[in-house]
Design a protein around this motif. Structure first.
Motif, mmCIF file in Angstrom:
data_model
loop_
_atom_site.group_PDB
_atom_site.id
_atom_site.type_symbol
_atom_site.label_atom_id
_atom_site.label_comp_id
_atom_site.label_asym_id
_atom_site.label_seq_id
_atom_site.Cartn_x
_atom_site.Cartn_y
_atom_site.Cartn_z
ATOM 1 N N ALA A 111 0.812 -1.219 0.000
ATOM 2 C CA ALA A 111 0.000 0.000 0.000
ATOM 3 C C ALA A 111 0.846 1.269 0.000
ATOM 4 N N VAL A 112 2.153 1.126 0.219
ATOM 5 C CA VAL A 112 3.009 2.301 0.404
ATOM 6 C C VAL A 112 3.079 3.221 -0.817
ATOM 7 N N PRO A 113 3.336 2.701 -2.037
ATOM 8 C CA PRO A 113 3.471 3.619 -3.179
ATOM 9 C C PRO A 113 2.243 4.506 -3.398
ATOM 10 N N ASP A 114 1.068 3.872 -3.449
ATOM 11 C CA ASP A 114 -0.151 4.645 -3.698
ATOM 12 C C ASP A 114 -0.455 5.588 -2.538
ATOM 13 N N THR A 115 -0.234 5.113 -1.316
ATOM 14 C CA THR A 115 -0.486 5.958 -0.141
ATOM 15 C C THR A 115 0.425 7.176 -0.148
ATOM 16 N N THR A 116 1.684 6.963 -0.482
ATOM 17 C CA THR A 116 2.644 8.071 -0.518
ATOM 18 C C THR A 116 2.254 9.095 -1.577
ATOM 19 N N ASN A 117 1.864 8.609 -2.748
ATOM 20 C CA ASN A 117 1.510 9.514 -3.843
ATOM 21 C C ASN A 117 0.226 10.288 -3.572
ATOM 22 N N ARG A 118 -0.693 9.672 -2.835
ATOM 23 C CA ARG A 118 -1.993 10.308 -2.614
ATOM 24 C C ARG A 118 -2.184 10.826 -1.193
ATOM 25 N N LEU A 119 -1.114 10.894 -0.427
ATOM 26 C CA LEU A 119 -1.235 11.234 0.990
ATOM 27 C C LEU A 119 -2.031 12.515 1.254
ATOM 28 N N PRO A 120 -1.805 13.594 0.479
ATOM 29 C CA PRO A 120 -2.588 14.816 0.754
ATOM 30 C C PRO A 120 -4.088 14.640 0.544
ATOM 31 N N GLU A 121 -4.467 13.635 -0.252
ATOM 32 C CA GLU A 121 -5.884 13.430 -0.555
ATOM 33 C C GLU A 121 -6.565 12.498 0.440
ATOM 34 N N ILE A 122 -5.774 11.770 1.225
ATOM 35 C CA ILE A 122 -6.348 10.764 2.123
ATOM 36 C C ILE A 122 -6.627 11.403 3.482
ATOM 37 N N PRO A 123 -7.879 11.429 3.901
ATOM 38 C CA PRO A 123 -8.211 12.060 5.186
ATOM 39 C C PRO A 123 -7.746 11.218 6.363
ATOM 40 N N GLY A 124 -7.885 11.779 7.544
ATOM 41 C CA GLY A 124 -7.545 11.033 8.750
ATOM 42 C C GLY A 124 -6.167 11.364 9.279
ATOM 43 N N GLY A 125 -5.710 10.513 10.193
ATOM 44 C CA GLY A 125 -4.428 10.734 10.844
ATOM 45 C C GLY A 125 -3.329 9.852 10.282
ATOM 46 N N LYS A 126 -2.597 9.187 11.181
ATOM 47 C CA LYS A 126 -1.442 8.403 10.777
ATOM 48 C C LYS A 126 -1.852 7.113 10.064
ATOM 49 N N LYS A 127 -1.035 6.767 9.060
ATOM 50 C CA LYS A 127 -1.230 5.519 8.328
ATOM 51 C C LYS A 127 -0.167 4.537 8.803
ATOM 52 N N LEU A 128 -0.591 3.490 9.493
ATOM 53 C CA LEU A 128 0.333 2.521 10.074
ATOM 54 C C LEU A 128 0.577 1.398 9.067
ATOM 55 N N ILE A 129 1.847 1.245 8.662
ATOM 56 C CA ILE A 129 2.202 0.267 7.640
ATOM 57 C C ILE A 129 2.969 -0.902 8.256
ATOM 58 N N TYR A 130 2.517 -2.112 7.941
ATOM 59 C CA TYR A 130 3.212 -3.332 8.354
ATOM 60 C C TYR A 130 3.969 -3.851 7.136
ATOM 61 N N THR A 131 5.288 -3.748 7.203
ATOM 62 C CA THR A 131 6.113 -3.959 6.006
ATOM 63 C C THR A 131 6.260 -5.417 5.583
ATOM 64 N N HIS A 132 5.825 -6.356 6.397
ATOM 65 C CA HIS A 132 6.006 -7.770 6.049
ATOM 66 C C HIS A 132 4.693 -8.449 5.662
ATOM 67 N N ILE A 133 3.650 -7.643 5.397
ATOM 68 C CA ILE A 133 2.390 -8.222 4.924
ATOM 69 C C ILE A 133 1.886 -7.419 3.723
ATOM 70 N N ASP A 134 0.980 -8.011 2.976
ATOM 71 C CA ASP A 134 0.303 -7.324 1.878
ATOM 72 C C ASP A 134 -1.128 -7.042 2.311
ATOM 73 N N LEU A 135 -1.476 -5.770 2.346
ATOM 74 C CA LEU A 135 -2.818 -5.367 2.783
ATOM 75 C C LEU A 135 -3.100 -3.971 2.254
ATOM 76 N N PRO A 136 -4.214 -3.780 1.559
ATOM 77 C CA PRO A 136 -4.547 -2.433 1.075
ATOM 78 C C PRO A 136 -4.684 -1.461 2.248
ATOM 79 N N LEU A 137 -4.378 -0.205 2.003
ATOM 80 C CA LEU A 137 -4.570 0.800 3.048
ATOM 81 C C LEU A 137 -6.056 0.858 3.392
ATOM 82 N N THR A 138 -6.366 0.654 4.662
ATOM 83 C CA THR A 138 -7.762 0.523 5.073
ATOM 84 C C THR A 138 -8.063 1.390 6.288
#
Length: 213
Positions: A142-169
């Protein structure tokens, strides 16, 4: 003192970091809707006994908010402009009479270094719970898309688990997604037990789920 013009945000913050809990730590915590005040600067200063505030943190790059923060500073007060503006020409009026005679000053926070991280961990080990900051979870994919769209994504911190595959939710979407997904169904139940927040219990369940997937 926590201020906003959105009552829903204030109510949510007050439910996470309660005035009662703060009082148990000797802190007078108040949530104030400045949108309901005729003269926010005057009324906010009156709450401080007309002394103003030693530290004012501005979390939104909005000119009236910056100017209001400057106007309520106490003698030798510090305005911390935490919000990073997207507009390179963003500016606001500041009282330079007070800069000279009242020693008011400004700092801009753009991120922490390793020493700041160590201090944050030390503070958290002393009881500070950062769970209220996390509004989304995701995996490394989820990191590439989240990084590119960060200003558009509402809310607070985005917690990323680097050893799993999971869409930003968003945590707020767990219950809806749980109608068709076992993982989110259980995460929704866990978060509900923790006042709608991410938690050690939720993290343990998530990691265990992927370990056995």
């Amino acid at each position: 003192m926590v201020t906003d013009v959105n009552q829903a945000r204030l109510d949510r913050a007050a439910s996470i970091y309660t005035a009662e809990f703060a009082a148990s730590r000797g802190i007078d915590l108040r949530y104030v809707n400045t949108g309901k005040m005729e003269d926010p600067v005057k009324e906010l200063k009156s709450i401080s006994g007309d002394q103003g505030y030693d530290d004012v943190f501005v979390f939104a790059p909005v000119r009236p908010v910056v100017e209001q923060g400057d106007a309520i500073l106490a003698f030798d007060g510090c305005l911390n402009f935490f919000a990073g503006p997207g507009d390179p020409n963003f500016s606001a009026m500041l009282n330079f009479y007070n800069v000279h005679y009242a020693y008011t000053h400004i700092v801009g926070t753009s991120g922490g270094n390793n020493d700041d991280m160590k201090e944050a961990i030390e503070i958290m080990s002393g009881g500070l719970d950062p769970a209220g900051l996390v509004t989304h979870i995701g995996g490394l994919d989820a990191v590439p898309d989240t990084t590119n769209r960060l200003p558009e994504i509402p809310g607070g911190k985005k917690l990323i688990y680097t050893h799993i595959d999971l869409p930003l939710t968003p945590i707020d979407d767990f219950e809806k997604l749980g109608k068709e997904n076992e993982l989110f169904r259980e995460l929704a139940k866990i978060c509900k037990r923790h006042n709608g927040l991410w938690s050690v219990e939720a993290e343990s369940f998530l990691l265990n789920y992927f370990d056995h997937k």
